[in-house]
Design a protein around this motif. Structure first.
Motif, PDB file in Angstrom:
ATOM      1  N   SER A 158       0.845  -1.192   0.000  1.00  0.00           N
ATOM      2  CA  SER A 158       0.000   0.000   0.000  1.00  0.00           C
ATOM      3  C   SER A 158       0.879   1.238   0.000  1.00  0.00           C
ATOM      4  O   SER A 158       1.801   1.363   0.805  1.00  0.00           O
ATOM      5  CB  SER A 158      -0.904  -0.001   1.232  1.00  0.00           C
ATOM      6  N   ASN A 212      -0.516   4.329   0.344  1.00  0.00           N
ATOM      7  CA  ASN A 212      -1.133   5.400   1.146  1.00  0.00           C
ATOM      8  C   ASN A 212      -1.973   4.889   2.315  1.00  0.00           C
ATOM      9  O   ASN A 212      -2.737   5.644   2.907  1.00  0.00           O
ATOM     10  CB  ASN A 212      -1.962   6.341   0.270  1.00  0.00           C
ATOM     11  N   CYS A 216       2.022   5.759 -13.423  1.00  0.00           N
ATOM     12  CA  CYS A 216       0.973   6.742 -13.151  1.00  0.00           C
ATOM     13  C   CYS A 216       1.443   7.664 -12.041  1.00  0.00           C
ATOM     14  O   CYS A 216       2.380   7.344 -11.300  1.00  0.00           O
ATOM     15  CB  CYS A 216      -0.341   6.072 -12.761  1.00  0.00           C
ATOM     16  N   MET A 252      -4.296   9.488 -10.903  1.00  0.00           N
ATOM     17  CA  MET A 252      -5.016   8.997  -9.727  1.00  0.00           C
ATOM     18  C   MET A 252      -6.263   9.840  -9.462  1.00  0.00           C
ATOM     19  O   MET A 252      -7.344   9.299  -9.182  1.00  0.00           O
ATOM     20  CB  MET A 252      -4.097   9.014  -8.506  1.00  0.00           C
ATOM     21  N   ARG A 272     -10.064   8.476  -9.616  1.00  0.00           N
ATOM     22  CA  ARG A 272     -10.938   8.598  -8.445  1.00  0.00           C
ATOM     23  C   ARG A 272     -12.235   9.310  -8.802  1.00  0.00           C
ATOM     24  O   ARG A 272     -13.330   8.886  -8.390  1.00  0.00           O
ATOM     25  CB  ARG A 272     -10.213   9.365  -7.340  1.00  0.00           C
ATOM     26  N   GLY A 286      -9.487   2.018  -7.257  1.00  0.00           N
ATOM     27  CA  GLY A 286      -8.089   2.069  -6.879  1.00  0.00           C
ATOM     28  C   GLY A 286      -7.189   1.515  -7.955  1.00  0.00           C
ATOM     29  O   GLY A 286      -7.658   1.045  -9.010  1.00  0.00           O
ATOM     30  N   PHE A 287      -5.878   1.574  -7.706  1.00  0.00           N
ATOM     31  CA  PHE A 287      -4.855   1.046  -8.614  1.00  0.00           C
ATOM     32  C   PHE A 287      -4.054  -0.028  -7.905  1.00  0.00           C
ATOM     33  O   PHE A 287      -3.714   0.103  -6.729  1.00  0.00           O
ATOM     34  CB  PHE A 287      -3.871   2.139  -9.038  1.00  0.00           C
ATOM     35  N   ILE A 291       5.040   3.853  -9.232  1.00  0.00           N
ATOM     36  CA  ILE A 291       4.250   5.062  -9.398  1.00  0.00           C
ATOM     37  C   ILE A 291       5.161   6.256  -9.129  1.00  0.00           C
ATOM     38  O   ILE A 291       6.330   6.090  -8.779  1.00  0.00           O
ATOM     39  CB  ILE A 291       3.048   5.098  -8.436  1.00  0.00           C
ATOM     40  N   CYS A 311       0.141  11.202  -3.489  1.00  0.00           N
ATOM     41  CA  CYS A 311      -0.589   9.934  -3.353  1.00  0.00           C
ATOM     42  C   CYS A 311      -0.957   9.679  -1.896  1.00  0.00           C
ATOM     43  O   CYS A 311      -2.077   9.261  -1.587  1.00  0.00           O
ATOM     44  CB  CYS A 311       0.262   8.787  -3.895  1.00  0.00           C
ATOM     45  N   VAL A 320      -3.909   3.003  -3.430  1.00  0.00           N
ATOM     46  CA  VAL A 320      -2.929   2.676  -4.463  1.00  0.00           C
ATOM     47  C   VAL A 320      -1.934   1.669  -3.896  1.00  0.00           C
ATOM     48  O   VAL A 320      -1.378   1.872  -2.818  1.00  0.00           O
ATOM     49  CB  VAL A 320      -2.176   3.940  -4.936  1.00  0.00           C
ATOM     50  N   ALA A 342       1.551  -0.587  -5.076  1.00  0.00           N
ATOM     51  CA  ALA A 342       2.601  -0.640  -6.088  1.00  0.00           C
ATOM     52  C   ALA A 342       3.866  -1.236  -5.491  1.00  0.00           C
ATOM     53  O   ALA A 342       3.971  -1.443  -4.279  1.00  0.00           O
ATOM     54  CB  ALA A 342       2.880   0.757  -6.647  1.00  0.00           C
TER      55      ALA A 342
END
Length: 234
Positions: free
Chosen positions: A47, A49, A95, A100, A104, A110-111, A117, A123, A131, A133
């Motif tokens: 995650s 965020n 991205c 984002m 949204r 979500g991604f 990213i 973010c 998000v 990544a």
């Protein structure tokens, strides 16, 4: 003739929203436990965020360092979809903040990016858009293609089908195939309820084991584990 590697499937079979919503609040760990502990995504994907994620997998297979089809996917995705991206390499981001925010505002849930990213500060401050990544890289992508949308992909060591249920929290991610979702959900809810009861016992100072003492001793006996009364002698 099919142009494998450069295809866009515009539709996916989505699970019922009611079924998806029942996964909200369930720990990924409980879900993964009830898939025999071999279906959670690799720990490299984290995650970005701290926001929990639940939605429907809208899959992308992108070439290394190129996000042309990610822009197309944001146009095609429906509210509640999660853009799940398989991509090669960590040398470019796929991205950033603007994409984002756009996603949204479209209702995308979500991604999940099996790559990098950028705009990590933004973010982290972005509300209501989880998000996930592998990392952060300021160097941006190309937009040449090719790529595929809504085909089976591999993300973090797991196979993802379009329409799978995506669940993510700070522990990680898991994908649940919709044909198996009701059974997995029932078992995960039961485990979560059991763990919540144990938490209540522990908060009151209780000492009920979380793992069966009988099963523990039985397993140790099968291993012929030697129990030696006393200290290890140097």
């Amino acid at each position: 003739m099919s142009n494998i590697g450069c295809r866009i499937f515009t539709e996916i079979k989505r699970p019922d929203k009611e079924l998806i919503d029942q996964f909200r609040g369930l720990p990924v760990a409980n879900i993964g436990d009830n898939m025999n502990r071999i279906y959670c995504v690799d720990s490299n994907i984290k995650s970005m965020n701290g926001q929990s994620l639940v939605g429907t997998a809208f899959t992308l297979h992108l070439p290394s360092g190129d996000n042309l089809l990610l822009h197309k996917a944001m146009e095609l995705a429906k509210p509640g979809d999660v853009l799940v991206v398989a991509c090669g390499g960590m040398e470019r981001s796929y991205c950033g903040e603007l994409m984002m925010m756009y996603a949204r505002n479209k209702g995308i849930a979500g991604f999940v990016i099996d790559g990098c990213i950028r705009d990590i500060d933004e973010c982290e401050q972005l509300d209501n858009f989880p998000v996930f990544a592998k990392g952060v890289m300021p160097q941006g992508p190309y937009k040449h293609g090719p790529g595929e949308i809504n085909v089976p992909i591999a993300v973090g060591g797991q196979v993802v089908f379009p329409g799978d249920i995506v669940v993510g929290d700070r522990d990680g991610l898991v994908f649940v195939h919709q044909k198996e979702a009701e059974d997995v959900l029932k078992k995960a809810i039961a485990q979560n309820n059991k763990e919540n009861k144990l938490k209540e016992i522990y908060e009151k100072g209780g000492l009920q084991p979380s793992f069966s003492e009988e099963l523990r001793e039985e397993t140790l006996a099968k291993l012929s584990c030697e129990v030696i009364e006393g200290c290890f002698e140097f």
